[in-house]
Design a protein around this motif. Structure first.
Motif, mmCIF file in Angstrom:
data_model
loop_
_atom_site.group_PDB
_atom_site.id
_atom_site.type_symbol
_atom_site.label_atom_id
_atom_site.label_comp_id
_atom_site.label_asym_id
_atom_site.label_seq_id
_atom_site.Cartn_x
_atom_site.Cartn_y
_atom_site.Cartn_z
ATOM 1 N N TRP A 113 0.825 -1.209 0.000
ATOM 2 C CA TRP A 113 0.000 0.000 0.000
ATOM 3 C C TRP A 113 0.854 1.252 0.000
ATOM 4 N N ASP A 114 0.170 2.394 -0.094
ATOM 5 C CA ASP A 114 0.890 3.668 -0.111
ATOM 6 C C ASP A 114 0.998 4.261 1.290
ATOM 7 N N GLY A 115 0.573 3.525 2.296
ATOM 8 C CA GLY A 115 0.619 4.028 3.669
ATOM 9 C C GLY A 115 -0.554 4.933 3.996
ATOM 10 N N ASP A 116 -1.484 5.071 3.050
ATOM 11 C CA ASP A 116 -2.600 5.989 3.284
ATOM 12 C C ASP A 116 -3.907 5.355 2.807
ATOM 13 N N THR A 117 -4.376 5.744 1.619
ATOM 14 C CA THR A 117 -5.717 5.296 1.222
ATOM 15 C C THR A 117 -5.736 4.304 0.058
ATOM 16 N N HIS A 118 -4.555 4.010 -0.523
ATOM 17 C CA HIS A 118 -4.504 3.103 -1.674
ATOM 18 C C HIS A 118 -3.816 1.793 -1.307
ATOM 19 N N ALA A 119 -4.495 0.692 -1.581
ATOM 20 C CA ALA A 119 -3.894 -0.639 -1.375
ATOM 21 C C ALA A 119 -3.923 -1.385 -2.712
ATOM 22 N N VAL A 140 -9.789 -12.554 -1.526
ATOM 23 C CA VAL A 140 -10.002 -11.160 -1.932
ATOM 24 C C VAL A 140 -11.062 -10.506 -1.041
ATOM 25 N N GLU A 141 -12.100 -11.249 -0.667
ATOM 26 C CA GLU A 141 -13.110 -10.691 0.254
ATOM 27 C C GLU A 141 -12.465 -10.263 1.566
ATOM 28 N N ILE A 142 -11.561 -11.092 2.070
ATOM 29 C CA ILE A 142 -10.888 -10.760 3.336
ATOM 30 C C ILE A 142 -10.041 -9.492 3.159
ATOM 31 N N VAL A 143 -9.357 -9.391 2.019
ATOM 32 C CA VAL A 143 -8.556 -8.190 1.748
ATOM 33 C C VAL A 143 -9.454 -6.947 1.744
ATOM 34 N N VAL A 144 -10.602 -7.033 1.090
ATOM 35 C CA VAL A 144 -11.520 -5.889 1.035
ATOM 36 C C VAL A 144 -11.947 -5.491 2.453
ATOM 37 N N GLU A 145 -12.317 -6.487 3.260
ATOM 38 C CA GLU A 145 -12.734 -6.188 4.647
ATOM 39 C C GLU A 145 -11.606 -5.515 5.424
ATOM 40 N N GLU A 146 -10.401 -6.056 5.306
ATOM 41 C CA GLU A 146 -9.282 -5.536 6.102
ATOM 42 C C GLU A 146 -8.821 -4.173 5.598
ATOM 43 N N ALA A 147 -8.823 -3.968 4.291
ATOM 44 C CA ALA A 147 -8.397 -2.674 3.749
ATOM 45 C C ALA A 147 -9.403 -1.589 4.150
ATOM 46 N N ARG A 148 -10.684 -1.945 4.138
ATOM 47 C CA ARG A 148 -11.698 -0.990 4.613
ATOM 48 C C ARG A 148 -11.475 -0.649 6.073
ATOM 49 N N ALA A 149 -11.220 -1.692 6.864
ATOM 50 C CA ALA A 149 -11.015 -1.478 8.297
ATOM 51 C C ALA A 149 -9.793 -0.592 8.552
ATOM 52 N N ALA A 150 -8.814 -0.647 7.642
ATOM 53 C CA ALA A 150 -7.610 0.196 7.773
ATOM 54 C C ALA A 150 -7.827 1.578 7.162
ATOM 55 N N ARG A 151 -9.070 1.866 6.777
ATOM 56 C CA ARG A 151 -9.475 3.170 6.217
ATOM 57 C C ARG A 151 -8.870 3.452 4.846
ATOM 58 N N CYS A 152 -8.523 2.375 4.135
ATOM 59 C CA CYS A 152 -8.147 2.582 2.731
ATOM 60 C C CYS A 152 -9.411 2.938 1.959
ATOM 61 N N GLU A 153 -9.220 3.680 0.872
ATOM 62 C CA GLU A 153 -10.373 4.078 0.059
ATOM 63 C C GLU A 153 -10.409 3.371 -1.288
ATOM 64 N N TRP A 154 -9.242 2.884 -1.740
ATOM 65 C CA TRP A 154 -9.200 2.230 -3.044
ATOM 66 C C TRP A 154 -8.354 0.965 -2.970
ATOM 67 N N LEU A 155 -8.878 -0.093 -3.595
ATOM 68 C CA LEU A 155 -8.106 -1.330 -3.760
ATOM 69 C C LEU A 155 -7.878 -1.510 -5.263
ATOM 70 N N HIS A 156 -6.614 -1.589 -5.670
ATOM 71 C CA HIS A 156 -6.259 -1.661 -7.098
ATOM 72 C C HIS A 156 -5.776 -3.075 -7.445
#
Ligand SMILES: CC(C)(COP(=O)(O)OP(=O)(O)OC[C@H]1O[C@@H](n2cnc3c(N)ncnc32)[C@H](O)[C@@H]1OP(=O)(O)O)[C@@H](O)C(=O)NCCC(=O)NCCS
Length: 183
Positions: A113-119, A140-156
């Motif tokens: 990730w970028d350390g902020d909102t992009h994973a 991938v579902e788990i990644v989406v849940e965890e990235a959201r929980a980390a306050r990421c805004e975009w998963l690429h």
């Protein structure tokens, strides 16, 4: 000999599968009960229900670099590396998912990730004998849940055309113009 009573053949591992054999009792088919056509003796086909194995998914789960090197070389069809995956993901990733069947690493995905909102989703891998059982989609579902929980805004993610049904249809990514430069 009746086709219905003969012992079913074991599935052959894909070339390069190494020690990635799974549960013999369920013919290596985890997570979903499915019907498979098997050929117990030449010329005779029967439908056989294949029972699910339990897959254990862990976000930031423990793994050894050598087992991921083996999975990576099988999934991407290259000679095994001796890459230090542990250091890489601990230094640069928001997280990663390990999928295990009876302790065996059968799936992995890395999320730098970028350390902020992009994973970013990279190194998505499921061992050959475990593919098409929903393991990749669940990771991938788990990644989406965890990235959201980390306050990421975009998963690429970027991928080859033949994987559109996996990423767009099964995992829910929206298509978008993107570009890469091979360096
Ligand atoms: C891509 C990969 C991770 C998918 O994992 P998987 O566990 O087999 O995928 P799933 O079972 O969750 O698939 C869910 C759905 O996605 C689609 N899908 C999965 N793999 C597909 C493929 N290779 N081609 C087309 N569609 C595919 C199917 O619709 C599937 O549902 P179905 O089995 O009911 O038809 C796996 O095939 C793999 O490791 N491939 C080798 C490494 C690789 O290319 N990784 C991607 C890097 S970008």
């Amino acid at each position: 000999m009746s086709g219905n009573t003969a012992a079913p053949p074991r599935m052959s591992p894909r070339p390069g599968a190494g020690s990635l054999s799974g549960c013999a009792d369920c013919m290596h088919q985890p997570t979903r009960a499915v019907q498979k056509t098997v050929r117990p003796v030449p010329g005779q086909f029967v439908q056989r229900a294949i029972l699910p194995c339990v897959i254990d998914y862990k976000w930031r789960g423990d793994f050894r670099s050598d087992e991921l090197n083996e999975l990576h070389s099988e999934g991407f069809g290259h000679e095994p590396f001796q890459h230090d995956w542990r250091s890489q993901v601990e230094l640069h990733s928001l997280g990663w998912v390990c999928a295990r069947s009876s302790g065996l690493l059968v799936g992995f995905v890395n999320v730098p990730w970028d350390g902020d909102t992009h994973a970013f989703l990279i190194d998505t891998l499921v061992a050959g004998q475990y593919q098409r059982r929903g393991i990749g989609k669940r990771m991938v579902e788990i990644v989406v849940e965890e990235a959201r929980a980390a306050r990421c805004e975009w998963l690429h993610v970027d991928f080859e055309d033949h994987l559109r049904p996996f990423y767009l249809d099964a995992c829910g990514f929206a298509p978008t113009p993107a570009g890469t430069i091979a360096l």
